[in-house]
Design a protein around this motif. Structure first.
Motif, short mmCIF file in Angstrom:
data_model
loop_
_atom_site.label_atom_id
_atom_site.label_comp_id
_atom_site.label_asym_id
_atom_site.label_seq_id
_atom_site.Cartn_x
_atom_site.Cartn_y
_atom_site.Cartn_z
N TYR A 187 10.37 6.79 0.45
CA TYR A 187 9.61 5.99 1.42
C TYR A 187 8.40 6.84 1.80
O TYR A 187 8.55 8.02 2.12
CB TYR A 187 10.48 5.69 2.64
CG TYR A 187 9.70 5.38 3.89
CD1 TYR A 187 9.17 4.11 4.10
CD2 TYR A 187 9.46 6.37 4.86
CE1 TYR A 187 8.42 3.83 5.24
CE2 TYR A 187 8.71 6.10 6.00
CZ TYR A 187 8.19 4.83 6.18
OH TYR A 187 7.45 4.56 7.29
N VAL A 188 7.21 6.27 1.75
CA VAL A 188 6.01 7.01 2.16
C VAL A 188 5.33 6.21 3.26
O VAL A 188 4.90 5.06 3.03
CB VAL A 188 5.03 7.20 0.97
CG1 VAL A 188 3.81 8.00 1.40
CG2 VAL A 188 5.71 7.89 -0.19
N SER A 189 5.23 6.78 4.44
CA SER A 189 4.60 6.02 5.53
C SER A 189 3.09 5.96 5.29
O SER A 189 2.52 6.86 4.64
CB SER A 189 4.90 6.66 6.88
OG SER A 189 3.94 7.64 7.15
N PRO A 190 2.43 4.94 5.81
CA PRO A 190 0.97 4.84 5.61
C PRO A 190 0.24 6.07 6.14
O PRO A 190 -0.79 6.47 5.60
CB PRO A 190 0.60 3.58 6.41
CG PRO A 190 1.85 2.76 6.42
CD PRO A 190 2.98 3.76 6.48
N ASP A 191 0.83 6.68 7.16
CA ASP A 191 0.28 7.88 7.75
C ASP A 191 0.26 9.01 6.72
O ASP A 191 -0.77 9.65 6.45
CB ASP A 191 1.27 8.23 8.88
CG ASP A 191 0.75 9.26 9.82
OD1 ASP A 191 -0.46 9.48 9.78
OD2 ASP A 191 1.56 9.84 10.57
N GLU A 192 1.42 9.21 6.09
CA GLU A 192 1.57 10.26 5.08
C GLU A 192 0.71 9.95 3.85
O GLU A 192 0.13 10.85 3.24
CB GLU A 192 3.06 10.29 4.70
CG GLU A 192 3.50 11.45 3.88
CD GLU A 192 4.94 11.25 3.38
OE1 GLU A 192 5.69 10.42 3.95
OE2 GLU A 192 5.30 11.93 2.40
N ALA A 193 0.60 8.66 3.51
CA ALA A 193 -0.18 8.28 2.32
C ALA A 193 -1.67 8.48 2.56
O ALA A 193 -2.44 8.66 1.62
CB ALA A 193 0.10 6.82 1.96
N GLY A 194 -2.07 8.43 3.82
CA GLY A 194 -3.50 8.60 4.14
C GLY A 194 -4.23 7.30 4.42
O GLY A 194 -5.46 7.22 4.29
N ILE A 195 -3.47 6.24 4.79
CA ILE A 195 -4.12 4.96 5.08
C ILE A 195 -4.67 5.01 6.53
O ILE A 195 -4.01 4.61 7.49
CB ILE A 195 -3.16 3.77 4.85
CG1 ILE A 195 -2.63 3.83 3.40
CG2 ILE A 195 -3.84 2.43 5.15
CD1 ILE A 195 -1.65 2.75 3.02
#
Ligand SMILES: Nc1ncnc2c1ncn2[C@@H]1O[C@H](COP(=O)(O)OP(=O)(O)O)[C@@H](O)[C@H]1O
Ligand SMILES: N[C@@H](CC(=O)OP(=O)(O)O)C(=O)O
Length: 453
Positions: A140-148
């Motif tokens: 699971y990759v949160s949008p925060d971690e992904a850079g969104i």
């Protein structure tokens, strides 16, 4: 590498999750998976996002929230039970929702956004857990971690340009990456959602950021059809359309793909392929930068309701420098955007989405128009629909417009306005909203011969 987005209908229950897993695992290139919240399981069902909006409203209005909360948890429980996932995930979901309510109860806009986003957020965690249960490496990759990283407008986020560099790093990560659609984080760290239907936007942003070979958008139809399949029986399938054609059609009512989802992929020329989760063998529709213009000049007919027109008349308007600017400034002052501005020498109309004119805005705008622009007449025409005829080949083909006007006149549809020429790929007709479906039917039958499949 491919980015794959699954809409709410593709993730409505455990059976749908299994189809999604099969599709992803059938192609090693499908590395990044963007998910929506669970959608409708049948026509009478309610989307999880709508259940979350009800929950937020109960909290905002100070009502008892228990029923609304349990309805949301129930949607996830349905999936967890069918897939035999760890039931601890459910207590985590309930705890997470309660934490959001406690943190944002005094800030209605933030509460609404945080709860809306949790539909996708929790579903992404379930999807990653399901891949793990199948023995696959998935995260699971949160949008925060992904850079969104997005602008800070609740319900109306826009991606910030700096997001793309961070997103490119996803390519180097191992395993399948499951990212929730529909929201990002502002620079201040707040959850901010895109407009409704915005998981398509997340998919497009991630595809652009990772420079994917293709953005596959899985939904519940075999292709994008030339007309809304709920309006016409056996509509023609589109095999390939251009970004420009899709933008016009999506904006005008083809809800199958969000109109704001094109911009990120257009810049990088990443093709979009719309496919069916329930029938993945079907070829789907490719949305691309260029296509051959051979064949029919018109590719699609769409319509959308909910417009009104402010019609102004003033003798010698054409001679008055700054008239248009002043009019649009009045709208700007009320934070109202416009869609079209058909005009003549002594008149000008501004077509707007009517939901924008609430809370006294209409009265204030009309008052300013009368007093500041000294017009002879100003009328508001309500309940309008915009019907759009779209196709890259239209402008090289003689007689396309006359076919449309003949078809509409034969069907008894009064054309209230025409806007042709400002866009190279579309022709717009303003008609009464109650005649919109009839107009679409008559235009579709004029340009296409329906084929029974
Ligand atoms: N021209 C069109 N072609 C295909 N589907 C369309 C079109 N216009 C509207 N739709 C509707 O879009 C639906 C898919 O979009 P949506 O409900 O948002 O799916 P998802 O749950 O995958 O996000 C289809 O089931 C169909 O009813
Ligand atoms: N779940 C959100 C975002 C979204 O894109 O959903 P879907 O993929 O079901 O259209 C909504 O309902 O607006």
């Amino acid at each position: 590498m491919k980015v794959v987005k699954f809409g709410g209908s593709s993730l409505a229950n455990g059976t749908q999750f299994k189809k999604v897993a099969n599709i992803v695992l059938a192609d090693k290139q499908r590395k990044v998976v963007v998910v929506s919240a669970p959608g409708k399981r049948n026509t009478d069902d309610i989307k999880t996002t709508d259940l979350l909006i009800t929950l937020a409203n109960e909290v905002i209005q100070g009502n008892n929230k228990e029923n609304a909360l349990s309805q949301v948890v129930e949607r996830f429980a349905d999936i967890v039970e069918e897939l035999n996932l760890d039931r601890g995930l459910l207590s985590e979901i309930e705890g997470h929702l309660k934490d959001l309510i406690a943190s944002y109860k005094d800030d209605p806009d933030r509460l609404l956004d945080a709860l809306k986003a949790s539909g996708e957020n929790q579903n992404a965690k379930l999807m990653a857990a399901f891949f793990n249960q199948l023995g696959e490496e998935a995260h699971y990759v949160s949008p925060d971690e992904a850079g969104i990283i997005v602008t800070d407008e609740p319900g109306n986020a826009r991606i910030l340009p700096e997001a793309y560099e961070e997103l490119s790093k996803l390519r180097d990560r191992s395993g399948i990456l499951v990212i929730p659609g529909f929201f990002g984080y502002s620079k201040m760290g707040h959850i901010v959602t895109f407009p409704r239907g915005g998981s398509d936007i997340t998919g497009s942003i991630v595809a652009a950021g990772t420079e994917a070979e293709v953005y596959e958008n899985f939904t519940d139809v075999d292709s994008i059809y030339s007309v809304n399949p709920n309006l016409v029986e056996y509509p023609k399938e589109m095999k390939e359309i251009t970004y420009r054609e899709m933008r016009e059609l999506a904006y005008s009512g083809f809800s199958v793909f969000h109109d704001e989802a094109l911009q990120p992929v257009v810049k990088k020329k990443i093709p979009v392929c719309v496919k069916n989760t329930n029938h993945p063998e079907a070829e789907g529709t490719r949305i691309v930068s260029d296509r051959s213009h051979e064949g029919l000049p018109v590719v699609g007919i769409a319509s959308d309701k909910g417009f009104l027109s402010i019609n102004l008349t003033k003798y010698l308007m054409n001679r008055e420098v700054g008239f248009g600017r002043h009019l649009l400034e009045i709208l700007e002052g009320e934070g109202v955007s416009f869609e079209h501005t058909p005009s003549g020498i002594d008149n000008m109309s501004v077509i707007l989405r009517d939901h924008q004119l609430k809370n006294g805005k209409e009265e204030r705008i009309l008052h300013r128009i009368r007093t500041e622009l000294s017009v002879e007449d100003v009328q508001v025409e309500r309940d309008l629909a915009m019907v759009m005829v779209v196709g890259e080949g239209m402008y090289q083909t003689v007689g396309v417009a006359s076919m449309a006007t003949a078809a509409l006149s034969e069907a008894g549809v009064n054309i209230k306005m025409i806007n042709q020429g400002s866009s190279e790929v579309s022709m717009m007709f303003g008609v009464d909203a109650d005649k919109a479906d009839l107009a679409v039917h008559s235009l579709y039958h004029a340009y296409f011969t329906p084929v029974k499949q």
